[in-house]
Motif scaffolding. Sequence first.
Motif, short mmCIF file in Angstrom:
data_model
loop_
_atom_site.label_atom_id
_atom_site.label_comp_id
_atom_site.label_asym_id
_atom_site.label_seq_id
_atom_site.Cartn_x
_atom_site.Cartn_y
_atom_site.Cartn_z
N SER A 6 0.81 -1.22 0.00
CA SER A 6 0.00 0.00 0.00
C SER A 6 0.84 1.27 0.00
O SER A 6 2.06 1.25 0.19
CB SER A 6 -0.93 0.00 1.21
OG SER A 6 -0.18 0.07 2.41
N HIS A 7 0.16 2.37 -0.21
CA HIS A 7 0.83 3.67 -0.30
C HIS A 7 1.41 4.10 1.05
O HIS A 7 0.79 3.93 2.09
CB HIS A 7 -0.14 4.74 -0.78
CG HIS A 7 0.47 6.10 -0.84
ND1 HIS A 7 1.38 6.47 -1.80
CD2 HIS A 7 0.32 7.18 -0.02
CE1 HIS A 7 1.76 7.72 -1.59
NE2 HIS A 7 1.13 8.17 -0.52
N LYS A 8 2.61 4.63 0.99
CA LYS A 8 3.26 5.25 2.15
C LYS A 8 3.84 6.57 1.67
O LYS A 8 4.11 6.75 0.48
CB LYS A 8 4.38 4.34 2.69
CG LYS A 8 3.88 2.97 3.17
CD LYS A 8 5.01 2.02 3.48
CE LYS A 8 5.61 1.43 2.20
NZ LYS A 8 4.70 0.49 1.53
N GLU A 9 4.03 7.50 2.57
CA GLU A 9 4.57 8.81 2.19
C GLU A 9 5.91 8.63 1.48
O GLU A 9 6.83 8.00 2.02
CB GLU A 9 4.75 9.68 3.44
CG GLU A 9 5.15 11.11 3.14
CD GLU A 9 4.07 11.89 2.42
OE1 GLU A 9 4.41 12.77 1.61
OE2 GLU A 9 2.88 11.60 2.68
N GLY A 10 6.00 9.14 0.27
CA GLY A 10 7.24 9.04 -0.49
C GLY A 10 7.32 7.83 -1.39
O GLY A 10 8.32 7.64 -2.10
N ALA A 11 6.29 6.99 -1.41
CA ALA A 11 6.30 5.77 -2.23
C ALA A 11 5.98 6.10 -3.68
O ALA A 11 5.28 7.06 -3.99
CB ALA A 11 5.31 4.75 -1.68
N GLU A 17 4.32 4.63 -7.27
CA GLU A 17 3.37 3.63 -7.75
C GLU A 17 3.96 2.82 -8.89
O GLU A 17 4.37 3.37 -9.91
CB GLU A 17 2.07 4.29 -8.20
CG GLU A 17 1.02 3.28 -8.66
CD GLU A 17 -0.32 3.92 -8.98
OE1 GLU A 17 -0.73 3.85 -10.15
OE2 GLU A 17 -0.95 4.48 -8.05
N ILE A 18 4.00 1.50 -8.72
CA ILE A 18 4.49 0.61 -9.77
C ILE A 18 3.30 0.02 -10.52
O ILE A 18 3.27 -0.02 -11.75
CB ILE A 18 5.35 -0.53 -9.17
CG1 ILE A 18 6.45 0.05 -8.27
CG2 ILE A 18 5.96 -1.37 -10.29
CD1 ILE A 18 7.38 1.03 -8.96
N THR A 19 2.31 -0.47 -9.78
CA THR A 19 1.01 -0.85 -10.34
C THR A 19 -0.05 -0.26 -9.40
O THR A 19 0.29 0.32 -8.37
CB THR A 19 0.83 -2.39 -10.41
OG1 THR A 19 0.68 -2.90 -9.09
CG2 THR A 19 2.04 -3.06 -11.09
N LYS A 20 -1.31 -0.44 -9.75
CA LYS A 20 -2.38 0.14 -8.94
C LYS A 20 -2.35 -0.36 -7.50
O LYS A 20 -2.68 0.37 -6.57
CB LYS A 20 -3.74 -0.19 -9.57
CG LYS A 20 -4.91 0.48 -8.88
CD LYS A 20 -6.22 0.18 -9.59
CE LYS A 20 -7.39 0.88 -8.89
NZ LYS A 20 -8.68 0.58 -9.55
N SER A 21 -1.90 -1.60 -7.29
CA SER A 21 -1.91 -2.18 -5.95
C SER A 21 -0.53 -2.21 -5.30
O SER A 21 -0.39 -2.68 -4.18
CB SER A 21 -2.48 -3.61 -5.99
OG SER A 21 -1.64 -4.45 -6.75
N ILE A 22 0.49 -1.71 -5.99
CA ILE A 22 1.86 -1.80 -5.47
C ILE A 22 2.52 -0.43 -5.47
O ILE A 22 2.71 0.19 -6.53
CB ILE A 22 2.71 -2.78 -6.30
CG1 ILE A 22 2.05 -4.16 -6.36
CG2 ILE A 22 4.11 -2.89 -5.71
CD1 ILE A 22 2.69 -5.08 -7.38
N LYS A 23 2.86 0.06 -4.29
CA LYS A 23 3.59 1.32 -4.13
C LYS A 23 4.88 1.03 -3.38
O LYS A 23 4.85 0.40 -2.32
CB LYS A 23 2.77 2.35 -3.36
CG LYS A 23 1.62 2.97 -4.18
CD LYS A 23 0.40 2.08 -4.23
CE LYS A 23 -0.77 2.75 -4.97
NZ LYS A 23 -1.94 1.84 -5.05
N VAL A 24 6.00 1.47 -3.91
CA VAL A 24 7.30 1.07 -3.39
C VAL A 24 8.13 2.27 -2.95
O VAL A 24 8.23 3.26 -3.67
CB VAL A 24 8.06 0.26 -4.47
CG1 VAL A 24 9.45 -0.12 -3.98
CG2 VAL A 24 7.27 -0.99 -4.85
#
Length: 307
Positions: A256-261, A263-270
């Motif tokens: 999930s989204h975290k500050e500064g992440a 987005e790689i796909t709709k469900s993946i934030k890195v």
Amino acid sequence: MRNILLVSHGSMAEGVKASLEMIVGVQEHVHTLSLRPDGDNLQFEAELTEKMKALNGSTLIIADLLGGTPCNTALRHYLEDEEVTIIAGMSLPLVMEATLNPQATSEALIDLARGGIVDVKNKMIATEAEETKAAEEDLDQYKEFKGKANIVNVRIDERLIHGQVAGIWSTSLNTQRIIVINDEAAMDSLQKSSLRMAAPTSMRLSVLTIAAAAKNIQSGKYGKQRIFLLFKNPTDVLRYLEAGGELAAINVGNMSHKEGAREITKSIKVMKEEEAVFEAIAAKDVKVTAQLVPNDPVVDFMEKLRK
């Protein structure tokens, strides 16, 4: 995306939607309609007809009570409409899974809802007894299976066991054991009990520290069982590999989204530091893919990460 319409007596539909959005954020495709205390079947019928006219495409109606006015009215009007599915027995887990997994069939959603009814205290007592027995096993008895673990899937999903894992992935892969690999969960009796209650009753579950998982799996402890490995984050995957665990591939499902992440796909934030971890994993000849549910196409995760 299919529409979801929650229908109920009183304010139950609005309450379930509010709880849903508290957990997963605003869901514009989820709608509600209530039979008000001062209303009647005619009022509800008129409002349902108007609401359905405004919705385009397929719609899943989830009613609170089988045989109640909201359910019966929907059934009377949309029984033969192939674009409309109707389920009775509204619950938050059911609505959450329907929202997050639009590919789930009505049968899969109903099975999930049934599995969510548990005597929590008795379940905790039973699982604690199982854990004590498992901890006392001698790994030497499994030496014929050493290095031959039958791993059917390895997934990163920060929610660990939830509907997509328990109701879709595990079932589609004929999984016999789910192994959650996370130090924090393994050392927290409440987390372990919660995970055990979320797992399908037809499957065995182990909640292990990273070190214990690497040792047990490589020793052949689970024999020929079809096992599904579940990690919370990429750092745990890398630590598992460094502890002697062997993996050919991993599937990234939910981060999930975290500050500064990013987005790689709709469900993946890195996060930036997580990108380096994924590179370290890939450098160990582990194939990294992204696939939310089995019906989705398999995506080369590292290719998307490096763009």
